[in-house]
Design a protein around this motif. Structure first.
Motif: not given
Length: 113
Positions: A58-63, A88-90, A103-113
């Motif tokens: 729930h803290n993730i803002s962007r994926v 859902p994040p953006v 590797y089929r997928i890579e994910i990076q996430a950004f958020g706010q505590r």
């Protein structure tokens, strides 16, 4: 001040900057699996990483998602959509050559505590 979480010789798993969370790219631990298995693995790791810093999905803002094969977009989304919940994040998703062919997928996430 930047707090580096689990730094390695090339990158940290995460950095915390003034309450912001940024992760490195996350790939499957067992990349032999299909896109669904790899997506589940990556998302489980993301949740574990976030928990280390007192956060959750729930803290993730962007994926940002990179797929080795855009033909797997629907199968990846089936897993992602079930995981993401009602906040859902953006998100961006692109096709890209990943670091190794298994590797089929890579994910990076950004958020706010």
């Amino acid at each position: 001040m930047i707090e580096r979480i689990n730094p390695g010789p090339r990158a940290s798993q995460m950095v915390l900057i003034d309450g912001r969370i940024e992760t490195s790219g996350i790939v499957a631990l067992a990349p032999q699996g299909d896109i669904a298995a790899q997506t589940r693995c990556v998302l489980a790791q993301l949740e574990q990483w976030l928990a280390q810093v007192g956060a959750g999905k729930h803290n993730i803002s962007r994926v940002q998602i990179w797929l080795a094969d855009m033909a797997e977009f629907a199968a990846m989304n089936a897993v992602y959509d079930a995981w993401v919940g009602d906040q859902p994040p953006v998100r961006a998703c692109v096709g890209a050559a990943l670091a190794a062919p298994e590797y089929r997928i890579e994910i990076q996430a950004f958020g706010q505590r």
